[in-house]
Design a protein around this motif. Structure first.
Motif, PDB file in Angstrom:
ATOM      1  N   TRP A 119     -12.898  -6.198  23.646  1.00  0.00           N
ATOM      2  CA  TRP A 119     -11.519  -6.811  23.328  1.00  0.00           C
ATOM      3  C   TRP A 119     -10.666  -6.626  24.138  1.00  0.00           C
ATOM      4  N   ALA A 120     -10.531  -5.848  25.087  1.00  0.00           N
ATOM      5  CA  ALA A 120      -9.382  -5.767  26.230  1.00  0.00           C
ATOM      6  C   ALA A 120      -9.145  -7.004  26.942  1.00  0.00           C
ATOM      7  N   PRO A 121     -10.138  -7.988  27.146  1.00  0.00           N
ATOM      8  CA  PRO A 121      -9.982  -9.226  27.948  1.00  0.00           C
ATOM      9  C   PRO A 121      -9.486  -9.901  27.279  1.00  0.00           C
ATOM     10  N   HIS A 122      -9.423 -10.064  25.813  1.00  0.00           N
ATOM     11  CA  HIS A 122      -8.537 -11.151  25.094  1.00  0.00           C
ATOM     12  C   HIS A 122      -6.995 -10.725  25.052  1.00  0.00           C
ATOM     13  N   LEU A 123      -6.586  -9.479  25.635  1.00  0.00           N
ATOM     14  CA  LEU A 123      -5.221  -9.110  25.341  1.00  0.00           C
ATOM     15  C   LEU A 123      -4.344  -9.947  26.420  1.00  0.00           C
ATOM     16  N   ALA A 124      -3.439 -10.758  25.944  1.00  0.00           N
ATOM     17  CA  ALA A 124      -2.485 -11.467  26.787  1.00  0.00           C
ATOM     18  C   ALA A 124      -2.062 -10.497  27.868  1.00  0.00           C
ATOM     19  N   VAL A 125      -1.389 -11.048  28.939  1.00  0.00           N
ATOM     20  CA  VAL A 125      -0.454 -10.308  29.617  1.00  0.00           C
ATOM     21  C   VAL A 125       0.741 -10.017  29.161  1.00  0.00           C
ATOM     22  N   GLY A 126       1.211  -8.972  29.081  1.00  0.00           N
ATOM     23  CA  GLY A 126       2.285  -8.636  28.455  1.00  0.00           C
ATOM     24  C   GLY A 126       2.292  -7.966  26.875  1.00  0.00           C
ATOM     25  N   GLY A 127       0.802  -8.105  26.634  1.00  0.00           N
ATOM     26  CA  GLY A 127       0.591  -7.731  25.202  1.00  0.00           C
ATOM     27  C   GLY A 127       0.427  -6.369  25.068  1.00  0.00           C
ATOM     28  N   VAL A 128       0.348  -5.615  24.099  1.00  0.00           N
ATOM     29  CA  VAL A 128       0.204  -4.243  23.991  1.00  0.00           C
ATOM     30  C   VAL A 128      -1.246  -4.031  23.325  1.00  0.00           C
ATOM     31  N   LEU A 129      -1.654  -2.737  23.749  1.00  0.00           N
ATOM     32  CA  LEU A 129      -2.907  -2.000  23.611  1.00  0.00           C
ATOM     33  C   LEU A 129      -2.605  -0.953  22.782  1.00  0.00           C
ATOM     34  N   ALA A 130      -2.950  -0.870  21.636  1.00  0.00           N
ATOM     35  CA  ALA A 130      -2.453   0.270  20.842  1.00  0.00           C
ATOM     36  C   ALA A 130      -4.067   1.098  20.487  1.00  0.00           C
ATOM     37  N   ILE A 131      -4.109   2.547  20.840  1.00  0.00           N
ATOM     38  CA  ILE A 131      -5.078   3.158  20.458  1.00  0.00           C
ATOM     39  C   ILE A 131      -4.976   4.435  19.708  1.00  0.00           C
ATOM     40  N   HIS A 132      -5.425   4.664  18.692  1.00  0.00           N
ATOM     41  CA  HIS A 132      -5.481   5.578  17.380  1.00  0.00           C
ATOM     42  C   HIS A 132      -6.162   6.788  17.703  1.00  0.00           C
ATOM     43  N   ASP A 133      -5.802   8.045  17.243  1.00  0.00           N
ATOM     44  CA  ASP A 133      -6.566   9.214  17.202  1.00  0.00           C
ATOM     45  C   ASP A 133      -6.750   9.765  18.719  1.00  0.00           C
ATOM     46  N   VAL A 134      -5.599   9.480  19.477  1.00  0.00           N
ATOM     47  CA  VAL A 134      -5.936   9.980  21.044  1.00  0.00           C
ATOM     48  C   VAL A 134      -5.501  11.366  21.030  1.00  0.00           C
ATOM     49  N   PHE A 135      -6.406  12.269  21.210  1.00  0.00           N
ATOM     50  CA  PHE A 135      -6.026  13.736  21.334  1.00  0.00           C
ATOM     51  C   PHE A 135      -6.468  14.460  22.866  1.00  0.00           C
ATOM     52  N   PRO A 136      -5.620  14.647  23.543  1.00  0.00           N
ATOM     53  CA  PRO A 136      -5.847  15.194  24.750  1.00  0.00           C
ATOM     54  C   PRO A 136      -6.846  16.631  24.641  1.00  0.00           C
ATOM     55  N   ASP A 137      -6.103  17.442  23.601  1.00  0.00           N
ATOM     56  CA  ASP A 137      -7.067  18.740  23.265  1.00  0.00           C
ATOM     57  C   ASP A 137      -8.115  18.628  22.231  1.00  0.00           C
ATOM     58  N   PRO A 138      -9.392  18.938  22.778  1.00  0.00           N
ATOM     59  CA  PRO A 138     -10.389  18.626  21.846  1.00  0.00           C
ATOM     60  C   PRO A 138     -10.484  19.422  20.455  1.00  0.00           C
ATOM     61  N   ALA A 139      -9.542  20.452  20.726  1.00  0.00           N
ATOM     62  CA  ALA A 139      -9.420  21.168  19.388  1.00  0.00           C
ATOM     63  C   ALA A 139      -8.664  20.630  18.236  1.00  0.00           C
ATOM     64  N   ASP A 140      -8.013  19.382  18.870  1.00  0.00           N
ATOM     65  CA  ASP A 140      -7.347  18.546  17.815  1.00  0.00           C
ATOM     66  C   ASP A 140      -8.013  17.430  17.089  1.00  0.00           C
ATOM     67  N   GLY A 141      -8.897  16.880  17.834  1.00  0.00           N
ATOM     68  CA  GLY A 141      -9.908  15.859  17.323  1.00  0.00           C
ATOM     69  C   GLY A 141     -10.933  15.228  18.305  1.00  0.00           C
ATOM     70  N   GLY A 142     -11.707  14.437  18.004  1.00  0.00           N
ATOM     71  CA  GLY A 142     -12.805  13.741  19.052  1.00  0.00           C
ATOM     72  C   GLY A 142     -11.875  13.137  20.110  1.00  0.00           C
ATOM     73  N   GLN A 143     -12.982  13.263  21.022  1.00  0.00           N
ATOM     74  CA  GLN A 143     -12.311  12.815  22.692  1.00  0.00           C
ATOM     75  C   GLN A 143     -12.431  11.050  22.980  1.00  0.00           C
ATOM     76  N   ALA A 144     -13.241  10.479  22.065  1.00  0.00           N
ATOM     77  CA  ALA A 144     -13.689   9.155  22.405  1.00  0.00           C
ATOM     78  C   ALA A 144     -12.446   8.350  22.761  1.00  0.00           C
ATOM     79  N   PRO A 145     -11.370   8.436  21.801  1.00  0.00           N
ATOM     80  CA  PRO A 145     -10.286   7.710  21.957  1.00  0.00           C
ATOM     81  C   PRO A 145      -9.358   7.999  23.394  1.00  0.00           C
ATOM     82  N   TYR A 146      -9.362   9.301  23.553  1.00  0.00           N
ATOM     83  CA  TYR A 146      -8.764   9.843  24.660  1.00  0.00           C
ATOM     84  C   TYR A 146      -9.380   9.225  25.991  1.00  0.00           C
ATOM     85  N   ARG A 147     -10.661   9.054  25.826  1.00  0.00           N
ATOM     86  CA  ARG A 147     -11.305   8.513  26.947  1.00  0.00           C
ATOM     87  C   ARG A 147     -10.969   7.310  27.291  1.00  0.00           C
ATOM     88  N   ILE A 148     -11.043   6.401  26.466  1.00  0.00           N
ATOM     89  CA  ILE A 148     -10.984   5.096  26.647  1.00  0.00           C
ATOM     90  C   ILE A 148      -9.536   4.691  26.815  1.00  0.00           C
TER      91      ILE A 148
END
Length: 207
Positions: free
Chosen positions: A152-181
């Motif tokens: 999906w990122a290739p479909h984002l226009a230049v100047g558009g916003v990519l929003a990612i939810h559930d980004v937790f740098p600390d694994p104790a707070d939640g899963g790491q997949a969103p943080y990694r992407i």
């Protein structure tokens, strides 16, 4: 300005998006500098779609939601967020689509929210319209999170916003997949970071 009626409906709707994060998502969608639809991957019962709708209505654009509505891993039997009332007894599988439709209809948002029932990777192959905002909040396994970003990122226009939810740098707070992407997107050099809120990260596509 954001639609106050839809913000209220979003805050009251079932789901897992905290109000401060949802309002930040709506504000990012309202203020993005390019035109185009707002698309979310992963809809559950429609809470985040209403936050996006609160921005889409005054912008005169559309929220497109993409979800197979069979639930993520954590919604299945034996997992933390399983809700037996969401199981369709006819097929024995999770079906969040009826609840999603009720949420959108009750909020009076059917005019700005278009629901697509499909796997995100399948729909991405036939999508062609540049997006003003892309919100990734689907399955949180590494494989599926990476797939959502790649498709999906290739479909984002230049100047558009990519929003990612559930980004937790600390694994104790939640899963790491969103943080990694989130890290993966930044590492491309194509994005600059905007102020986020809580576990919501916002990136502007620069090129």
């Amino acid at each position: 300005m954001l639609s106050p009626e839809l913000l209220k409906a979003a805050a009251d709707a079932p789901g897992f998006m905290p109000d401060d994060e949802g309002t930040a998502l709506a504000t990012a969608a309202l203020t993005v500098d390019v035109d185009g639809p707002l698309l979310e991957v992963g809809s559950y019962l429609g809470k985040s779609a209403l936050y996006l709708a609160a921005a889409a209505r005054p912008r005169g654009t559309t929220v497109v939601t993409v979800d197979h509505h069979r639930g993520s891993e954590e919604h299945q039997v034996g997992w933390e967020y399983h809700d037996p009332t969401l199981v369709d007894p006819a097929v024995g599988l999770i079906d969040t689509l009826p609840g999603f439709r009720r949420t959108i209809a009750a909020a009076g948002a059917e005019d700005v929210v278009t629901a697509v029932v499909a796997r995100a990777e399948d729909f991405a192959r036939i999508w062609s319209t540049p997006l003003a905002l892309l919100f990734l909040d689907g399955s949180h396994t590494d494989e599926s999170a990476r797939r959502d970003l790649a498709n999906w990122a290739p479909h984002l226009a230049v100047g558009g916003v990519l929003a990612i939810h559930d980004v937790f740098p600390d694994p104790a707070d939640g899963g790491q997949a969103p943080y990694r992407i989130y890290q993966q997107a930044l590492a491309t050099g194509s994005y600059s970071e905007l102020p986020g809120q809580g576990s919501l990260r916002l990136l502007r596509r620069d090129h």
